[in-house]
Design a protein around this motif. Structure first.
Motif, PDB file in Angstrom:
ATOM      1  N   UNK A 164      76.580  37.289   5.996  1.00 24.69           N
ATOM      2  CA  UNK A 164      77.267  36.398   6.910  1.00 24.69           C
ATOM      3  C   UNK A 164      76.768  34.980   6.708  1.00 24.69           C
ATOM      4  N   UNK A 165      77.671  34.020   6.599  1.00 28.37           N
ATOM      5  CA  UNK A 165      77.313  32.621   6.354  1.00 28.37           C
ATOM      6  C   UNK A 165      77.867  31.764   7.491  1.00 28.37           C
ATOM      7  N   UNK A 166      77.000  30.989   8.118  1.00 32.65           N
ATOM      8  CA  UNK A 166      77.391  30.072   9.181  1.00 32.65           C
ATOM      9  C   UNK A 166      77.166  28.640   8.705  1.00 32.65           C
ATOM     10  N   UNK A 167      78.172  27.796   8.892  1.00 33.69           N
ATOM     11  CA  UNK A 167      78.119  26.425   8.388  1.00 33.69           C
ATOM     12  C   UNK A 167      78.419  25.455   9.532  1.00 33.69           C
ATOM     13  N   UNK A 168      77.527  24.500   9.731  1.00 29.44           N
ATOM     14  CA  UNK A 168      77.712  23.449  10.728  1.00 29.44           C
ATOM     15  C   UNK A 168      77.720  22.117   9.996  1.00 29.44           C
ATOM     16  N   UNK A 169      78.849  21.410  10.069  1.00 28.77           N
ATOM     17  CA  UNK A 169      78.997  20.189   9.287  1.00 28.77           C
ATOM     18  C   UNK A 169      79.962  19.235   9.965  1.00 28.77           C
ATOM     19  N   UNK A 170      79.755  17.938   9.712  1.00 30.00           N
ATOM     20  CA  UNK A 170      80.690  16.923  10.196  1.00 30.00           C
ATOM     21  C   UNK A 170      81.981  16.964   9.393  1.00 30.00           C
ATOM     22  N   UNK A 171      81.947  17.577   8.212  1.00 26.20           N
ATOM     23  CA  UNK A 171      83.121  17.685   7.350  1.00 26.20           C
ATOM     24  C   UNK A 171      83.707  19.101   7.427  1.00 26.20           C
ATOM     25  N   UNK A 172      83.747  19.649   8.621  1.00 24.87           N
ATOM     26  CA  UNK A 172      84.182  21.041   8.765  1.00 24.87           C
ATOM     27  C   UNK A 172      85.628  21.254   8.332  1.00 24.87           C
ATOM     28  N   UNK A 173      86.495  20.271   8.549  1.00 24.79           N
ATOM     29  CA  UNK A 173      87.896  20.422   8.145  1.00 24.79           C
ATOM     30  C   UNK A 173      88.026  20.602   6.637  1.00 24.79           C
ATOM     31  N   UNK A 174      87.297  19.794   5.862  1.00 22.91           N
ATOM     32  CA  UNK A 174      87.328  19.919   4.405  1.00 22.91           C
ATOM     33  C   UNK A 174      86.726  21.247   3.953  1.00 22.91           C
ATOM     34  N   UNK A 175      85.656  21.649   4.620  1.00 22.94           N
ATOM     35  CA  UNK A 175      85.000  22.912   4.253  1.00 22.94           C
ATOM     36  C   UNK A 175      85.921  24.088   4.547  1.00 22.94           C
ATOM     37  N   UNK A 176      86.599  24.052   5.685  1.00 21.66           N
ATOM     38  CA  UNK A 176      87.545  25.121   6.020  1.00 21.66           C
ATOM     39  C   UNK A 176      88.641  25.229   4.973  1.00 21.66           C
ATOM     40  N   UNK A 177      89.203  24.102   4.593  1.00 22.65           N
ATOM     41  CA  UNK A 177      90.276  24.104   3.603  1.00 22.65           C
ATOM     42  C   UNK A 177      89.790  24.639   2.257  1.00 22.65           C
ATOM     43  N   UNK A 178      88.591  24.227   1.846  1.00 23.74           N
ATOM     44  CA  UNK A 178      88.053  24.666   0.552  1.00 23.74           C
ATOM     45  C   UNK A 178      87.768  26.161   0.545  1.00 23.74           C
ATOM     46  N   UNK A 179      87.219  26.670   1.637  1.00 24.47           N
ATOM     47  CA  UNK A 179      86.880  28.088   1.697  1.00 24.47           C
ATOM     48  C   UNK A 179      88.120  28.971   1.683  1.00 24.47           C
ATOM     49  N   UNK A 180      89.152  28.549   2.390  1.00 18.16           N
ATOM     50  CA  UNK A 180      90.364  29.367   2.473  1.00 18.16           C
ATOM     51  C   UNK A 180      91.225  29.205   1.224  1.00 18.16           C
ATOM     52  N   UNK A 181      91.452  27.958   0.792  1.00 21.02           N
ATOM     53  CA  UNK A 181      92.383  27.700  -0.301  1.00 21.02           C
ATOM     54  C   UNK A 181      91.750  27.868  -1.677  1.00 21.02           C
ATOM     55  N   UNK A 182      90.485  27.449  -1.818  1.00 22.69           N
ATOM     56  CA  UNK A 182      89.831  27.535  -3.129  1.00 22.69           C
ATOM     57  C   UNK A 182      89.146  28.877  -3.362  1.00 22.69           C
ATOM     58  N   UNK A 183      88.476  29.386  -2.340  1.00 13.67           N
ATOM     59  CA  UNK A 183      87.726  30.634  -2.495  1.00 13.67           C
ATOM     60  C   UNK A 183      88.497  31.863  -2.015  1.00 13.67           C
ATOM     61  N   UNK A 184      89.534  31.649  -1.231  1.00  9.75           N
ATOM     62  CA  UNK A 184      90.277  32.789  -0.705  1.00  9.75           C
ATOM     63  C   UNK A 184      89.524  33.548   0.361  1.00  9.75           C
ATOM     64  N   UNK A 185      88.661  32.857   1.070  1.00  5.56           N
ATOM     65  CA  UNK A 185      87.850  33.485   2.119  1.00  5.56           C
ATOM     66  C   UNK A 185      88.596  33.520   3.446  1.00  5.56           C
ATOM     67  N   UNK A 186      88.344  34.553   4.223  1.00  5.01           N
ATOM     68  CA  UNK A 186      88.766  34.540   5.615  1.00  5.01           C
ATOM     69  C   UNK A 186      87.663  33.894   6.436  1.00  5.01           C
TER      70      UNK A 186
END
Length: 290
Positions: free
Chosen positions: A200-222
């Motif tokens: 399980x990976x938890x990420x706290x960042x000011x750039x959360x919107x970019x991270x969300x997009x990268x994880x879903x669109x680039x990595x195919x993560x839920x």
């Protein structure tokens, strides 16, 4: 220790228990007993009594486990108690009648492979809904009557076993017993957690919107999003900002790739991981296959 995959069928449980009994019996008869080796836990107590008083090992295992089976019936459930009782009786029968060969007398090999096959047997029996070594049942029973944690209780019980082994047998026997117990414990942990171990990976960042997009669109993560607040620093405790806390589950091999992706977006992001056991559902299986 009583938890296993909800998708498991009674037939699968029986297969796990049978394989667990055979593996543990093989470890005892082919490695530990012929070389006068010990282990930790309830199995270690049984081996210690067998070595000191020369009592029949199978009978000792059954007698010691009877009170633990009764405890398990109240602590965990009737099905657990029944399966544990059958597994313990089956081990006693195997130790008495099955002609397991003596594999080696090399002490290091005995400690390593004796611990491995014993841990494999304990882990398989736990996946089948029972227990060959019921020290955790005893720890749960003691937990309600003390302020100690389960880990501290199990550690304390094993320290007593190893000290008695060092006193009545030899210090070398106790040291090898510690090695055997460690290997058995690690093998049991691996079997229970399963080959498909997730993180399980938890990420706290000011750039959360970019991270969300990268994880879903680039990595195919839920992903799952928690609403939180960032800030609360020592020099600016009153300053905070709303943020999205991103959580996802990946395989162990993908953790480094995910960390690298997050670092490229926000090098100051706070990322922490923890092991996930018995994951199911969602898109986990689909991701692993592809």
């Amino acid at each position: 220790m009583s938890q296993h995959k909800s998708s498991a069928t009674p037939v699968q449980d029986i297969i796990y228990l049978i394989l667990g009994v055979l593996s543990a019996s093989f470890a005892l008869r082919s490695f530990l007993v012929p070389n006068h080796f010990l282990d930790g836990g309830i199995t270690g107590i049984s081996l210690l009594l067998h070595e000191v008083f020369h009592w029949h090992l199978g009978l000792v295992i059954v007698l010691i486990n009877i009170p633990l089976i009764i405890m398990g019936m109240y602590q965990i459930g009737k099905h657990f108690a029944i399966r544990t009782m059958l597994a313990v009786i089956a081990i006693a029968i195997c130790l008495q009648y099955m002609p397991f060969p003596e594999i080696t007398h090399d002490k290091l090999l005995v400690a390593i492979f004796g611990g491995f096959f014993l841990g494999l047997g304990i882990g398989l029996s736990m996946r089948g809904g029972g227990a060959i070594d019921g020290i955790e049942v005893l720890a749960l029973f003691t937990l309600k009557r003390s302020s100690l944690s389960i880990t501290e209780i199990i550690l304390g019980l094993n320290v007593v076993i190893f000290l008695i082994a060092a006193f009545y047998l030899q210090l070398e026997v106790a040291l090898y017993a510690m090695l055997t117990y460690y290997i058995a414990g690690q093998t049991t942990k691996y079997v229970i957690e399963g080959i498909e171990a997730y993180t399980g990976v938890t990420i706290i960042s000011a750039e959360s919107d970019k991270i969300k997009a990268a994880m879903v669109l680039a990595l195919g993560r839920g992903i799952t999003i928690y609403k939180g607040e960032r800030g609360f620093m020592k020099d600016s405790f009153e300053v905070s900002a709303d943020c999205d806390i991103v959580f996802t589950v990946v395989t162990r091999l993908e953790v480094r790739k995910l960390r690298k992706l997050v670092a490229e977006i926000d090098s100051k992001a706070f990322v922490f991981t923890h092991t996930i056991n018995e994951s199911s559902g969602g898109i986990l299986k689909k991701i692993v296959k592809h």
